[in-house]
Design a protein around this motif. Sequence first.
Motif, PDB file in Angstrom:
ATOM      1  N   CYS A  26      40.296  15.721  75.980  1.00  0.00           N
ATOM      2  CA  CYS A  26      40.356  16.364  74.670  1.00  0.00           C
ATOM      3  C   CYS A  26      41.136  15.563  73.624  1.00  0.00           C
ATOM      4  O   CYS A  26      41.272  15.998  72.481  1.00  0.00           O
ATOM      5  CB  CYS A  26      40.955  17.760  74.816  1.00  0.00           C
ATOM      6  N   VAL A  27      41.617  14.384  73.976  1.00  0.00           N
ATOM      7  CA  VAL A  27      42.362  13.534  73.047  1.00  0.00           C
ATOM      8  C   VAL A  27      41.595  13.243  71.753  1.00  0.00           C
ATOM      9  O   VAL A  27      42.210  13.168  70.687  1.00  0.00           O
ATOM     10  CB  VAL A  27      42.831  12.234  73.753  1.00  0.00           C
ATOM     11  N   PRO A  28      40.264  13.106  71.767  1.00  0.00           N
ATOM     12  CA  PRO A  28      39.569  12.862  70.495  1.00  0.00           C
ATOM     13  C   PRO A  28      39.814  13.948  69.440  1.00  0.00           C
ATOM     14  O   PRO A  28      39.789  13.670  68.248  1.00  0.00           O
ATOM     15  CB  PRO A  28      38.088  12.819  70.894  1.00  0.00           C
ATOM     16  N   LEU A  29      40.083  15.156  69.866  1.00  0.00           N
ATOM     17  CA  LEU A  29      40.378  16.226  68.921  1.00  0.00           C
ATOM     18  C   LEU A  29      41.730  16.025  68.239  1.00  0.00           C
ATOM     19  O   LEU A  29      41.972  16.548  67.157  1.00  0.00           O
ATOM     20  CB  LEU A  29      40.371  17.584  69.630  1.00  0.00           C
ATOM     21  N   LEU A  30      42.602  15.275  68.891  1.00  0.00           N
ATOM     22  CA  LEU A  30      43.949  15.044  68.374  1.00  0.00           C
ATOM     23  C   LEU A  30      44.061  13.695  67.666  1.00  0.00           C
ATOM     24  O   LEU A  30      45.165  13.252  67.353  1.00  0.00           O
ATOM     25  CB  LEU A  30      44.964  15.125  69.529  1.00  0.00           C
ATOM     26  N   ASP A  31      42.919  13.057  67.454  1.00  0.00           N
ATOM     27  CA  ASP A  31      42.873  11.732  66.819  1.00  0.00           C
ATOM     28  C   ASP A  31      43.728  10.725  67.575  1.00  0.00           C
ATOM     29  O   ASP A  31      44.365   9.867  66.974  1.00  0.00           O
ATOM     30  CB  ASP A  31      43.315  11.802  65.347  1.00  0.00           C
ATOM     31  N   GLY A  32      43.722  10.855  68.902  1.00  0.00           N
ATOM     32  CA  GLY A  32      44.537   9.966  69.718  1.00  0.00           C
ATOM     33  C   GLY A  32      43.791   8.743  70.208  1.00  0.00           C
ATOM     34  O   GLY A  32      42.569   8.757  70.366  1.00  0.00           O
ATOM     35  N   ASP A  33      44.535   7.712  70.434  1.00  0.00           N
ATOM     36  CA  ASP A  33      44.046   6.465  71.015  1.00  0.00           C
ATOM     37  C   ASP A  33      43.646   6.724  72.464  1.00  0.00           C
ATOM     38  O   ASP A  33      44.278   7.525  73.155  1.00  0.00           O
ATOM     39  CB  ASP A  33      45.190   5.445  70.937  1.00  0.00           C
ATOM     40  N   ASP A  34      42.618   6.046  72.927  1.00  0.00           N
ATOM     41  CA  ASP A  34      42.142   6.248  74.304  1.00  0.00           C
ATOM     42  C   ASP A  34      43.203   5.922  75.356  1.00  0.00           C
ATOM     43  O   ASP A  34      43.128   6.413  76.478  1.00  0.00           O
ATOM     44  CB  ASP A  34      40.890   5.418  74.564  1.00  0.00           C
ATOM     45  N   GLU A  35      44.164   5.105  75.020  1.00  0.00           N
ATOM     46  CA  GLU A  35      45.178   4.694  75.994  1.00  0.00           C
ATOM     47  C   GLU A  35      46.478   5.494  75.892  1.00  0.00           C
ATOM     48  O   GLU A  35      47.413   5.231  76.633  1.00  0.00           O
ATOM     49  CB  GLU A  35      45.484   3.194  75.809  1.00  0.00           C
ATOM     50  N   VAL A 178      32.496  15.182  68.753  1.00  0.00           N
ATOM     51  CA  VAL A 178      33.381  15.370  67.601  1.00  0.00           C
ATOM     52  C   VAL A 178      32.880  14.551  66.414  1.00  0.00           C
ATOM     53  O   VAL A 178      32.869  15.030  65.279  1.00  0.00           O
ATOM     54  CB  VAL A 178      34.834  15.004  67.975  1.00  0.00           C
ATOM     55  N   SER A 179      32.431  13.345  66.675  1.00  0.00           N
ATOM     56  CA  SER A 179      31.912  12.490  65.610  1.00  0.00           C
ATOM     57  C   SER A 179      30.657  13.104  64.979  1.00  0.00           C
ATOM     58  O   SER A 179      30.527  13.154  63.745  1.00  0.00           O
ATOM     59  CB  SER A 179      31.604  11.104  66.172  1.00  0.00           C
ATOM     60  N   ARG A 180      29.732  13.555  65.816  1.00  0.00           N
ATOM     61  CA  ARG A 180      28.512  14.202  65.321  1.00  0.00           C
ATOM     62  C   ARG A 180      28.842  15.442  64.505  1.00  0.00           C
ATOM     63  O   ARG A 180      28.261  15.700  63.455  1.00  0.00           O
ATOM     64  CB  ARG A 180      27.610  14.590  66.489  1.00  0.00           C
ATOM     65  N   ARG A 181      29.789  16.187  64.989  1.00  0.00           N
ATOM     66  CA  ARG A 181      30.198  17.425  64.309  1.00  0.00           C
ATOM     67  C   ARG A 181      30.797  17.096  62.936  1.00  0.00           C
ATOM     68  O   ARG A 181      30.515  17.774  61.956  1.00  0.00           O
ATOM     69  CB  ARG A 181      31.207  18.142  65.182  1.00  0.00           C
ATOM     70  N   ALA A 182      31.622  16.052  62.858  1.00  0.00           N
ATOM     71  CA  ALA A 182      32.225  15.647  61.588  1.00  0.00           C
ATOM     72  C   ALA A 182      31.166  15.185  60.598  1.00  0.00           C
ATOM     73  O   ALA A 182      31.230  15.508  59.405  1.00  0.00           O
ATOM     74  CB  ALA A 182      33.249  14.550  61.820  1.00  0.00           C
ATOM     75  N   ARG A 183      30.174  14.442  61.081  1.00  0.00           N
ATOM     76  CA  ARG A 183      29.094  14.001  60.196  1.00  0.00           C
ATOM     77  C   ARG A 183      28.283  15.180  59.687  1.00  0.00           C
ATOM     78  O   ARG A 183      27.832  15.193  58.556  1.00  0.00           O
ATOM     79  CB  ARG A 183      28.172  13.016  60.929  1.00  0.00           C
ATOM     80  N   GLY A 184      28.093  16.180  60.542  1.00  0.00           N
ATOM     81  CA  GLY A 184      27.350  17.359  60.147  1.00  0.00           C
ATOM     82  C   GLY A 184      28.059  18.185  59.085  1.00  0.00           C
ATOM     83  O   GLY A 184      27.439  18.860  58.280  1.00  0.00           O
TER      84      GLY A 184
END
Length: 186
Positions: A26-35, A178-184
Amino acid sequence: MSLVELIARADARGLAGSGLACLDRCVPLLDGDDEILRPLWATLADDAPPGPGWARELERARGALAGPDASGEDEAVLLARRMLAAAPAECSGAGIRTWADACSVASLRIHRLLDPAGDAAGEDLRRQDGAEPPSPLVAAELRRQLTVLNALTGHGPAGLRRALEISTEGRRVLRAVVSRRARGRA
């Protein structure tokens, strides 16, 4: 074996890894780095039970993923923030079991909220018998959770590599959603 049974039988390392894997996906929701959570994973790799390194790396991750106040954030983001905030500093006892269980439920809820093919109004999928089959994104998350717990159960530190691979795959999927949702929304 069901997800609930696997969580009930897991040791401290398995519980910490399970909760961490849910959070990691779920890190992509927090704008976190993959590492960003990699050092927390590393604390679970030792043969000894996770110790003070867990608490230190947890605080570092919290600082790095700290976001704005909760106003204006959608439910999926709030659930991910709560997962991180609720992580216990001590990687043992009832606290880690409660956290792993809560992360499992929150992660399934997040995936349900973000799944364009799903219905966000559902209850805890892990405990429903004879319920309608979950949407594709939720079903995939459920499979990932089962795979992670199976990898960690009885395999100790060796199972962490597989758990991390599964988590990385799930994070990529959620990042795309999340990316698709933001574009939408744009």
